[in-house]
Design an enzyme around this catalytic site. Structure first.
Site, mmCIF file in Angstrom:
data_model
loop_
_atom_site.group_PDB
_atom_site.id
_atom_site.type_symbol
_atom_site.label_atom_id
_atom_site.label_comp_id
_atom_site.label_asym_id
_atom_site.label_seq_id
_atom_site.Cartn_x
_atom_site.Cartn_y
_atom_site.Cartn_z
ATOM 1 N N THR A 20 16.325 -12.924 -17.360
ATOM 2 C CA THR A 20 17.182 -14.121 -17.382
ATOM 3 C C THR A 20 18.468 -13.889 -18.151
ATOM 4 O OG1 THR A 20 15.342 -15.641 -17.084
ATOM 5 C CG2 THR A 20 17.261 -16.512 -18.213
ATOM 6 N N SER B 18 11.741 -9.357 -14.559
ATOM 7 C CA SER B 18 10.604 -8.559 -15.042
ATOM 8 C C SER B 18 9.291 -8.895 -14.338
ATOM 9 C CB SER B 18 10.447 -8.731 -16.554
ATOM 10 O OG SER B 18 9.921 -10.015 -16.862
ATOM 11 N N THR C 203 11.638 -12.128 -19.978
ATOM 12 C CA THR C 203 10.569 -12.552 -20.903
ATOM 13 C C THR C 203 9.211 -12.621 -20.211
ATOM 14 O OG1 THR C 203 10.933 -14.896 -20.368
ATOM 15 C CG2 THR C 203 12.176 -13.967 -22.252
ATOM 16 N N ASP C 204 9.184 -12.729 -18.874
ATOM 17 C CA ASP C 204 7.905 -12.947 -18.184
ATOM 18 C C ASP C 204 6.899 -11.831 -18.440
ATOM 19 O OD1 ASP C 204 9.123 -14.571 -15.117
ATOM 20 O OD2 ASP C 204 8.980 -15.217 -17.204
HETATM 21 N N1 LIG Z 1 13.311 -15.733 -19.301
HETATM 22 C C1 LIG Z 1 13.163 -14.681 -18.451
HETATM 23 O O1 LIG Z 1 13.714 -13.637 -18.671
HETATM 24 C C2 LIG Z 1 12.272 -14.883 -17.262
HETATM 25 C C3 LIG Z 1 12.653 -14.051 -16.069
HETATM 26 N N2 LIG Z 1 12.017 -14.616 -14.867
HETATM 27 C C4 LIG Z 1 12.201 -12.580 -16.195
HETATM 28 O O2 LIG Z 1 12.826 -11.722 -15.607
HETATM 29 O O3 LIG Z 1 11.232 -12.275 -16.808
#
Ligand SMILES: NC(=O)C[C@H](N)C(=O)O
Length: 350
Positions: free
Chosen positions: A27, A75, A108-109
């Site tokens: 993100t 991710s 973060t995922d």
């Molecule tokens: N907050 C994030 O980074 C979530 C995002 N969907 C990721 O690539 O993991």
């Protein structure tokens, strides 16, 4: 590295601190896409440039930033090969003596899995700091620039040395091992099952109120690691052996059973654990709850029977991170040794 050599090798002032910013996506790099939804796009240079735009380039003149990119993906699409590529890229950067620290920007995922792989294999006193964002750069209140500024300050701080791999997010500093993403949208979504933050970012400096426990590093992942299949099976009312048997039939070298409560799989899953272990599969015993350690208390289909069958209780390590440790150990040891090493490492983690 002495200062003259450092100046000669990297062309920066001898007394400057060099931080490499390695972007992998997430993100923090994402923008609305014409085909719908937010998708990773911005590279490391874009992220560094945004610091200036948001007034977060206030970490002082003594820090030199070097952007690097490792593909730019969300991710949730990562597989073991992607995690391995990140670990090897960080190790390659740390082969350079002119580098003082590394910041990795990441979605973060599945950040907890990359934190685990880096955390279990980090073998250098210099800090590696992961960060990301919950709101993308095209959001009016994006948290990426502040998180990146804080991660750079932490990576540049002498206090961060010999603390292994760290996460900096939402103004908090956390040890890499033991973390999981526990909230979908919160500004600081990461939690330990039983511990808390190591410190905070106060103003322009990291303030540690405790230090991370540094585990003996494991070797960097190889292709054998990427071939490991470690599945996770949830325990719930009526859960039977079907899914665990399917994982074994699919070639799983490891399975984590996430029992109810403190780690209670139920009698049907205990039977399936016995079968899997007899077939040479490494079984970890986790819990489907959101906090606290696995505790071996109950018989009659509970954790006592699962451990008696040969499952290794995962203590405070989240199943998503234990999965990485199991794959690392299974990629370099036969299952019996891997089981002993897993149990020993979890015991030492307390
Ligand atoms: N907050 C994030 O980074 C979530 C995002 N969907 C990721 O690539 O993991």
């Amino acid at each position: 590295m002495d200062s003259e050599t450092k100046e000669a090798s990297s062309g920066i002032e001898a007394d400057m601190t060099r931080i490499v910013v390695l972007a992998t996506g997430g993100t923090i790099s994402s923008r609305q896409h014409s085909e719908g939804g937010s998708r990773a796009k911005d590279n490391a240079a874009d992220l560094i440039a945004a610091l200036d735009k948001h007034g977060f380039d206030d970490f002082g003149p003594g820090i030199a930033l070097e952007p690097q990119d490792l593909g730019v993906q969300n991710s949730f699409n990562f597989a073991f090969a992607d995690l391995s590529r990140i670990a090897h890229a960080v190790a390659e950067i740390l082969h350079r003596e002119d580098v003082d620290g590394v910041v990795v920007t990441h979605g973060t995922d599945t950040m907890e899995e990359t934190l685990a792989l880096l955390g279990f294999t980090h073998d250098d006193p210099r800090p590696v700091v992961l960060t990301g964002a919950q709101r993308s750069p095209d959001h009016p209140d994006s948290d990426g620039p502040r998180n990146l500024r804080d991660a750079i300050l932490t990576a540049a701080s002498p206090d961060s040395r010999e603390q292994g791999v760290l996460l900096v997010f939402g103004g908090e500093i956390h040890a890499a091992l033991g973390l999981r993403k526990a909230h979908t949208l919160a500004p600081q979504p990461f939690r330990h099952r039983s511990a808390g933050a190591l410190g905070t970012i106060t103003g322009l400096s990291p303030r540690f109120f405790t230090r991370a426990l540094w585990a003996e590093p494991l070797p960097l992942p190889d292709h054998e690691f990427e071939r490991q299949r470690v599945d996770m099976v949830l325990g719930y009312p009526g859960a039977d052996a079907t899914l665990l048997r399917a994982a074994v039939d699919a070639g799983a070298t490891g399975v984590i059973v996430l029992g109810a409560g403190a780690g209670n799989p139920g009698s049907a899953l205990v039977q399936a654990i016995q079968e899997a272990i007899a077939q040479g599969v490494l079984v970890g015993l986790g819990t489907r709850t959101g906090g606290g350690p696995v505790a071996v208390i109950y018989g009659g289909g509970g954790a006592v029977d699962a451990v008696a069958a040969g499952a290794v209780p995962l203590g405070d390590l989240p199943a998503t991170q234990a999965r990485i440790l199991m794959a690392l150990l299974s990629s370099t040891h036969p299952v019996e040794e891997a089981r002993e090493l897993l149990a020993a490492r979890l015991t030492s983690a307390g």
